[in-house]
Scaffold this active site. Structure first.
Site, PDB file in Angstrom:
ATOM      1  CG  HIS A   1      75.157  96.545  69.326  1.00 10.32           C
ATOM      2  ND1 HIS A   1      74.225  96.352  68.339  1.00 10.32           N
ATOM      3  CD2 HIS A   1      76.337  96.155  68.798  1.00 10.32           C
ATOM      4  CE1 HIS A   1      74.828  95.881  67.249  1.00 10.32           C
ATOM      5  NE2 HIS A   1      76.105  95.736  67.500  1.00 10.32           N
TER       6      HIS A   1
ATOM      7  CB  SER B   1      73.394  93.739  62.845  1.00 14.64           C
ATOM      8  OG  SER B   1      73.850  94.393  64.005  1.00 14.64           O
TER       9      SER B   1
ATOM     10  CG  HIS C   1      71.362  94.078  68.171  1.00 13.54           C
ATOM     11  ND1 HIS C   1      72.117  93.574  69.203  1.00 13.54           N
ATOM     12  CD2 HIS C   1      72.065  93.814  67.037  1.00 13.54           C
ATOM     13  CE1 HIS C   1      73.211  93.010  68.714  1.00 13.54           C
ATOM     14  NE2 HIS C   1      73.214  93.153  67.406  1.00 13.54           N
TER      15      HIS C   1
END
Ligand code: AMP
Length: 291
Positions: free
Chosen positions: A37, A186, A34
């Site tokens: 990151h 996440s 996502h």
């Protein structure tokens, strides 16, 4: 972008591709990528000539009743994103590749682990420190980037690298948030439509603590209470911890002064979420990066 599933293949690539004097920057992840990151990856891109990302859901950092099996593993989507984001190589090993032998050698960072998530997830940071050490030994990065989202983890990895004389520099990405303040994770995809609005209450509670400090309050207990009240007010009943600690070494701080970490963990339904804010508390109160 090149993709590798074994340490031996990755090591061959590293020998072939890494020019003498060049820098390899590394971002370890558990995948289900996502924009949080991506922020780590963008920082790593600016730090290195060669950019390597790992995708590995590490079993040894999950407790027996935690979500190891349920953790999302959208490998093809992750690889497409990493290609798009300009990574040079991805290391995506299997569990047997990483733990070929039953692991009997563990890395235990004794400092920094006896509070916050360390208290509530026994063995978690031992699993993290061990797998990061293994990944560092395979990837041999010059620079590795971690997110402030997992502030305690970032401090532990920095200490691990220092005390084990690892030739790697640890850098930090700020927390990337949704428009309503929810830290991107996440695990947010576990939240139901009804739970999702309540999840923003975590960040609101940190703002509430920050604002109380801005108004001049310096009692740790008063700030912690107000953050707890804010969480309850947002409908978040299942609070694991609210803590205010020195940001450098996670020691106790009261009255509140200097660089402090305000951290919360709570469950929204079955989903455990964490969030934090680092504040420099002096005559004024300012948000800062952890390091
Ligand atoms: P994970 O895949 O959850 O292990 O995360 C991999 C790295 O991304 C860790 O260093 C995290 O701290 C970082 N990260 C995860 N979410 C965020 C976020 N919202 N903002 C910044 N960094 C993040």
């Amino acid at each position: 972008m090149k993709s590798f599933a074994t340490a031996a293949e990755f090591k061959r690539y590293r020998v072939d591709e890494k020019q003498p004097g060049s820098t390899l920057a590394f971002v370890p992840t558990m995948g289900a990528l996502h924009t949080g990151h991506k922020s780590c990856i963008d920082i790593a891109r600016g730090e290195g000539d060669l950019l390597v990302v790992s995708l590995f859901v590490n079993p040894t950092q999950f407790g027996p009743s935690e979500d190891f099996d349920a953790y999302p593993r959208p490998l093809e989507r992750d690889i497409a994103l990493l290609t798009q984001w300009g990574c040079d190589a991805v290391f995506a090993p299997s569990v047997t590749e990483m733990y070929e032998r039953a692991q009997s050698v563990w890395v235990d960072v004794e400092a920094l682990t006896g509070c916050l998530c360390g208290l509530n997830r026994p063995g978690h940071f031992r699993g993290v420190a061990t797998v990061v050490t293994k990944l560092f030994n395979i990837v041999e990065p010059d620079v590795a980037v971690f997110g402030q989202k997992d502030a305690q983890q970032a401090l532990i990895i920095r200490e691990l690298a220092r005390q084990l004389n690892m030739p790697v520099s640890i850098k930090l990405s700020p927390i990337v948030r949704e428009a309503d303040g929810l830290a991107i994770s996440s695990r947010n995809q576990y939240l139901s439509g009804a739970e999702r609005p309540a999840a923003a209450g975590l960040y609101r509670s940190l703002e509430c603590g920050r604002d109380l400090l801005k108004s001049g309050e310096r009692s740790r207990q008063a700030v912690v209470h107000s953050v707890r009240r804010s969480l309850t007010g947002s409908g978040i009943q299942d609070v694991e911890y609210v803590e205010l600690l020195h940001a450098d070494d996670l020691s106790a701080v009261d009255p509140v002064a200097g660089r402090v970490l305000l951290a919360v963990a709570a469950r929204i339904g079955a989903t455990r979420l964490i969030d934090n804010m680092v504040l420099e508390v002096g005559a004024e109160v300012r948000e800062r990066l952890l390091f």
